[in-house]
Design a protein around this motif. Structure first.
Motif, mmCIF file in Angstrom:
data_model
loop_
_atom_site.group_PDB
_atom_site.id
_atom_site.type_symbol
_atom_site.label_atom_id
_atom_site.label_comp_id
_atom_site.label_asym_id
_atom_site.label_seq_id
_atom_site.Cartn_x
_atom_site.Cartn_y
_atom_site.Cartn_z
ATOM 1 N N PHE A 103 -27.688 -14.546 42.055
ATOM 2 C CA PHE A 103 -26.893 -14.186 40.881
ATOM 3 C C PHE A 103 -27.131 -12.744 40.434
ATOM 4 C CE2 PHE A 103 -27.727 -18.733 40.661
ATOM 5 C CZ PHE A 103 -26.476 -19.268 40.398
ATOM 6 N N MET B 38 -17.699 -16.131 38.131
ATOM 7 C CA MET B 38 -17.976 -17.208 37.186
ATOM 8 C C MET B 38 -16.653 -17.901 36.869
ATOM 9 S SD MET B 38 -21.232 -16.803 36.926
ATOM 10 C CE MET B 38 -21.725 -17.831 35.536
ATOM 11 N N GLU C 56 -28.714 -14.869 30.878
ATOM 12 C CA GLU C 56 -28.630 -16.324 30.747
ATOM 13 C C GLU C 56 -29.904 -16.877 30.100
ATOM 14 O OE1 GLU C 56 -26.046 -18.177 31.301
ATOM 15 O OE2 GLU C 56 -24.759 -16.698 32.300
ATOM 16 N N VAL D 70 -19.118 -19.738 41.045
ATOM 17 C CA VAL D 70 -19.941 -20.547 40.151
ATOM 18 C C VAL D 70 -19.033 -21.299 39.188
ATOM 19 C CG1 VAL D 70 -21.814 -20.539 38.469
ATOM 20 C CG2 VAL D 70 -21.757 -18.797 40.275
ATOM 21 N N SER E 149 -18.972 -22.268 36.105
ATOM 22 C CA SER E 149 -19.853 -21.805 35.030
ATOM 23 C C SER E 149 -20.157 -22.895 34.010
ATOM 24 C CB SER E 149 -19.257 -20.572 34.342
ATOM 25 O OG SER E 149 -17.962 -20.847 33.848
ATOM 26 N N ARG F 114 -28.076 -10.662 35.414
ATOM 27 C CA ARG F 114 -27.356 -11.830 34.907
ATOM 28 C C ARG F 114 -28.338 -12.920 34.451
ATOM 29 N NH1 ARG F 114 -22.173 -13.273 35.914
ATOM 30 N NH2 ARG F 114 -22.081 -11.790 37.655
ATOM 31 N N TRP G 74 -22.634 -25.259 35.690
ATOM 32 C CA TRP G 74 -23.908 -24.578 35.920
ATOM 33 C C TRP G 74 -24.683 -24.441 34.618
ATOM 34 C CZ3 TRP G 74 -25.226 -19.021 35.272
ATOM 35 C CH2 TRP G 74 -26.448 -18.690 35.891
ATOM 36 N N ARG G 75 -24.001 -24.008 33.555
ATOM 37 C CA ARG G 75 -24.692 -23.809 32.276
ATOM 38 C C ARG G 75 -25.086 -25.152 31.642
ATOM 39 N NH1 ARG G 75 -20.824 -19.058 31.493
ATOM 40 N NH2 ARG G 75 -22.172 -17.271 31.964
#
Length: 333
Positions: free
Chosen positions: A35, A332, A43, A7, A9, A39, A12-13
């Protein structure tokens, strides 16, 4: 030597934040969209979510910090968590009478999904009206189909059913598969449950790689594997991480709707019947054939002699369905 979901990260975030608003209810269910649900709960908290939806009572955390909506309907024979944070979904008049008084309840209205729900004509039934006074009413739940009619059909249906429900009792509408930008067109207080579009909405942030565990040279006609199939030519047998225990090589029934999709499904079925199946593993930009059906922990691939084999310890890409794959590790990056 694992099957790993990598990922990006930051990317993705960034996507999660771009989709997020206070009317979104993140969904964490099943395998957690690849995921893991633990997790996804973390998130969701980081985004600021006060409510998360799960699929079944078994997925409710032991001591949830936030409200947890259970999407599967309550039934009197189920063991349910005794947490004040759990919001039940009730989809039958009989269950509205049976559920303990004071329970937090979403009443599900039947949609064109025809899965769970109380029919629109039953919304004014005496049993329902009386039950509203003995439960803690959290609103109305509407779950719409995907595909065929498109989001415009879902929106029209949502507006019709929302009016019928809100005429009975004002409350929050909890919907699925409706565009976030159209929520105000449905009603004044609408929450959108979102799973795939949130967690898997930017596939470019995700990649899956499997480790090469062994490489063996073979000649045409030699037998390999549990089933001792003959290889079709000179080349190499690759043993790579990822098998049926991970969900690799397992398929749901086809959802083919168009003529083209049906033709592809028929062609694929013919190949399967002949003992030939393309794997999800890609080497040098091309999907490679299974040498035989995948094993529990690993898969055997045939690589023709025209392609230089990867070395033991190298990683190869594969394309999988995230909601049906269990990864050994989520990295991640």
């Amino acid at each position: 030597m694992p099957l790993v979901l990598h990922v990006d990260s930051d990317r993705w975030r960034h996507h999660l934040r771009s989709k997020w608003n206070p009317d979104i209810v993140p969904v964490a269910k099943g395998n957690g969209y690849g995921f893991g649900n633990h997790r996804l709960f973390a998130e969701a908290r980081a985004l600021g979510a006060r409510t998360v939806a799960v699929g079944t009572y078994f997925e409710v955390p032991a001591d949830p910090r936030e409200d947890v909506v259970v999407l599967s309907p309550w039934r009197p024979f189920l063991e349910v968590p005794q947490s004040k944070n759990v919001i039940h979904t009730v989809s039958r008049l009989a269950d509205l009478v049976s559920i303990p008084a004071g329970s937090r309840v979403l009443i599900e209205v039947m949609t064109s999904m025809r899965r769970h729900g109380i029919g629109a004509r039953e919304l004014r039934h005496t049993m329902l009206l009386n039950a509203l006074d003995r439960i803690r009413f959290e609103g109305w739940s509407l779950h719409f189909p995907m595909g065929a009619g498109g989001t415009s059909a879902n929106l029209r249906e949502a507006q019709q059913l929302a009016k019928a429900a809100l005429d009975v009792r004002k409350g929050t509408l909890w919907v699925s598969h409706v565009p976030a930008q159209k929520l105000a067109d449905i009603g004044p207080d609408v929450k959108l449950r979102m799973g795939t579009g949130l967690w898997l909405g930017d596939r470019g942030a995700l990649s899956v790689r499997a480790t090469v565990l062994d490489v063996h040279s073979v000649r045409r006609g030699e037998r390999v594997g549990y089933r001792q199939r003959r290889v079709s030519g000179d080349g190499h047998i690759l043993i790579v991480s990822g098998g049926t225990a991970h969900g690799v090589g397992l398929e749901a029934p086809t959802a083919a709707a168009s003529v083209r999709q049906r033709a592809i499904a028929m062609a694929k079925g013919s190949l399967d019947a002949a003992g030939m199946a393309l794997s999800p593993f890609t080497i040098e930009g091309k999907q490679r054939w299974f040498a035989e059906p995948p094993h529990m922990q690993a898969s055997m691939l045939f690589l023709p002699s025209s392609v230089a084999p990867p070395a033991v310890g190298d990683e190869v890409d594969l394309d999988v369905r995230y909601t049906t794959t269990t990864f050994d590790k989520v990295s991640m990056d």
